[in-house]
Design a protein around this motif. Sequence first.
Motif, PDB file in Angstrom:
ATOM      1  N   GLY A 164      -5.961   4.221   9.008  1.00 53.89           N
ATOM      2  CA  GLY A 164      -6.494   5.352   8.266  1.00 53.89           C
ATOM      3  C   GLY A 164      -6.965   4.985   6.880  1.00 53.89           C
ATOM      4  O   GLY A 164      -7.595   5.788   6.203  1.00 53.89           O
ATOM      5  N   GLY A 165      -6.689   3.772   6.453  1.00 51.97           N
ATOM      6  CA  GLY A 165      -7.098   3.332   5.119  1.00 51.97           C
ATOM      7  C   GLY A 165      -7.745   1.956   5.161  1.00 51.97           C
ATOM      8  O   GLY A 165      -7.571   1.145   4.254  1.00 51.97           O
ATOM      9  N   TYR A 166      -8.493   1.699   6.229  1.00 50.59           N
ATOM     10  CA  TYR A 166      -9.060   0.370   6.415  1.00 50.59           C
ATOM     11  C   TYR A 166     -10.007  -0.041   5.294  1.00 50.59           C
ATOM     12  O   TYR A 166     -10.016  -1.197   4.877  1.00 50.59           O
ATOM     13  N   ALA A 167     -10.800   0.878   4.791  1.00 44.15           N
ATOM     14  CA  ALA A 167     -11.769   0.525   3.743  1.00 44.15           C
ATOM     15  C   ALA A 167     -11.038   0.071   2.482  1.00 44.15           C
ATOM     16  O   ALA A 167     -11.355  -0.981   1.910  1.00 44.15           O
ATOM     17  N   THR A 168     -10.054   0.838   2.055  1.00 43.85           N
ATOM     18  CA  THR A 168      -9.291   0.484   0.863  1.00 43.85           C
ATOM     19  C   THR A 168      -8.538  -0.819   1.071  1.00 43.85           C
ATOM     20  O   THR A 168      -8.565  -1.712   0.217  1.00 43.85           O
ATOM     21  N   ALA A 169      -7.865  -0.951   2.207  1.00 42.05           N
ATOM     22  CA  ALA A 169      -7.091  -2.159   2.483  1.00 42.05           C
ATOM     23  C   ALA A 169      -8.010  -3.376   2.560  1.00 42.05           C
ATOM     24  O   ALA A 169      -7.675  -4.441   2.017  1.00 42.05           O
ATOM     25  N   SER A 170      -9.155  -3.226   3.198  1.00 44.17           N
ATOM     26  CA  SER A 170     -10.097  -4.347   3.303  1.00 44.17           C
ATOM     27  C   SER A 170     -10.614  -4.761   1.939  1.00 44.17           C
ATOM     28  O   SER A 170     -10.740  -5.954   1.650  1.00 44.17           O
ATOM     29  N   GLU A 171     -10.910  -3.788   1.097  1.00 42.35           N
ATOM     30  CA  GLU A 171     -11.389  -4.111  -0.248  1.00 42.35           C
ATOM     31  C   GLU A 171     -10.327  -4.894  -1.028  1.00 42.35           C
ATOM     32  O   GLU A 171     -10.635  -5.913  -1.658  1.00 42.35           O
ATOM     33  N   MET A 172      -9.085  -4.446  -0.953  1.00 42.19           N
ATOM     34  CA  MET A 172      -8.015  -5.135  -1.677  1.00 42.19           C
ATOM     35  C   MET A 172      -7.782  -6.534  -1.110  1.00 42.19           C
ATOM     36  O   MET A 172      -7.606  -7.504  -1.862  1.00 42.19           O
ATOM     37  N   LEU A 173      -7.798  -6.664   0.200  1.00 41.61           N
ATOM     38  CA  LEU A 173      -7.598  -7.958   0.838  1.00 41.61           C
ATOM     39  C   LEU A 173      -8.731  -8.919   0.483  1.00 41.61           C
ATOM     40  O   LEU A 173      -8.495 -10.060   0.098  1.00 41.61           O
ATOM     41  N   LEU A 174      -9.964  -8.450   0.588  1.00 42.47           N
ATOM     42  CA  LEU A 174     -11.100  -9.326   0.304  1.00 42.47           C
ATOM     43  C   LEU A 174     -11.184  -9.684  -1.181  1.00 42.47           C
ATOM     44  O   LEU A 174     -11.603 -10.798  -1.526  1.00 42.47           O
ATOM     45  N   ASP A 175     -10.777  -8.789  -2.069  1.00 41.59           N
ATOM     46  CA  ASP A 175     -10.702  -9.130  -3.489  1.00 41.59           C
ATOM     47  C   ASP A 175      -9.706 -10.275  -3.711  1.00 41.59           C
ATOM     48  O   ASP A 175      -9.963 -11.189  -4.498  1.00 41.59           O
ATOM     49  N   LEU A 176      -8.600 -10.216  -3.017  1.00 42.68           N
ATOM     50  CA  LEU A 176      -7.581 -11.256  -3.135  1.00 42.68           C
ATOM     51  C   LEU A 176      -8.091 -12.580  -2.563  1.00 42.68           C
ATOM     52  O   LEU A 176      -7.900 -13.643  -3.166  1.00 42.68           O
ATOM     53  N   VAL A 177      -8.746 -12.519  -1.428  1.00 41.75           N
ATOM     54  CA  VAL A 177      -9.322 -13.731  -0.829  1.00 41.75           C
ATOM     55  C   VAL A 177     -10.357 -14.326  -1.784  1.00 41.75           C
ATOM     56  O   VAL A 177     -10.361 -15.537  -2.042  1.00 41.75           O
ATOM     57  N   PHE A 215       0.845  -1.189   0.000  1.00 38.94           N
ATOM     58  CA  PHE A 215       0.000   0.000   0.000  1.00 38.94           C
ATOM     59  C   PHE A 215       0.882   1.241   0.000  1.00 38.94           C
ATOM     60  O   PHE A 215       1.844   1.326   0.747  1.00 38.94           O
ATOM     61  N   ASP A 216       0.524   2.212  -0.835  1.00 35.47           N
ATOM     62  CA  ASP A 216       1.289   3.453  -0.914  1.00 35.47           C
ATOM     63  C   ASP A 216       0.372   4.641  -0.643  1.00 35.47           C
ATOM     64  O   ASP A 216      -0.790   4.482  -0.279  1.00 35.47           O
ATOM     65  N   GLU A 217       0.908   5.831  -0.823  1.00 35.59           N
ATOM     66  CA  GLU A 217       0.168   7.054  -0.533  1.00 35.59           C
ATOM     67  C   GLU A 217      -1.085   7.190  -1.393  1.00 35.59           C
ATOM     68  O   GLU A 217      -2.080   7.765  -0.962  1.00 35.59           O
ATOM     69  N   ASP A 218      -1.064   6.662  -2.596  1.00 37.62           N
ATOM     70  CA  ASP A 218      -2.238   6.733  -3.466  1.00 37.62           C
ATOM     71  C   ASP A 218      -3.419   5.954  -2.895  1.00 37.62           C
ATOM     72  O   ASP A 218      -4.572   6.307  -3.117  1.00 37.62           O
ATOM     73  N   SER A 219      -3.140   4.889  -2.158  1.00 40.44           N
ATOM     74  CA  SER A 219      -4.207   4.086  -1.556  1.00 40.44           C
ATOM     75  C   SER A 219      -4.694   4.689  -0.243  1.00 40.44           C
ATOM     76  O   SER A 219      -5.783   4.361   0.218  1.00 40.44           O
ATOM     77  N   GLY A 220      -3.864   5.528   0.369  1.00 39.65           N
ATOM     78  CA  GLY A 220      -4.206   6.075   1.683  1.00 39.65           C
ATOM     79  C   GLY A 220      -4.081   5.042   2.791  1.00 39.65           C
ATOM     80  O   GLY A 220      -4.533   5.252   3.904  1.00 39.65           O
TER      81      GLY A 220
END
Length: 127
Positions: free
Chosen positions: A108-121, A95-100
């Motif tokens: 501070g970027g749980y929604a974005t990180a969760s979306e990426m993680l769940l897409d991978l799962v 994750f970089d600054e573009d993802s927040g």
Amino acid sequence: NANWGGAFAKRLEMIQKMPKEVRPAQLDFMLEDYIYKHGATSESICNELRKFDNTDIIKDLDCLTIVMDGTSEMTQGEAKEFYDMLECEKEYLLFDEDSGSQMHAQMGGYATASEMLLDLVEKHLIQ
């Protein structure tokens, strides 16, 4: 870092060496939290943490392992080092600054990180 206990012990030793009158309250809280969670004392906590070293068993992992990392991670490079040690099926999310979501544990970027993680799962469940 496969030897996360050793890494934290090293940091706690530095905190313990700081004079209490100049040590930030947040660091005192962190130290007390580790002591409580590990049933240790201030004298024994670093030795207790050193027991948590997975270096010798990391090769035994045999399931998909997803490693999440951030460009502003406080332990820069350790997640990638852990990922590189894995011999099992693995995925690496940086994750970089573009993802927040570039901070430790994607704070501070749980929604974005969760979306990426769940897409991978989901990708791996559908295979």
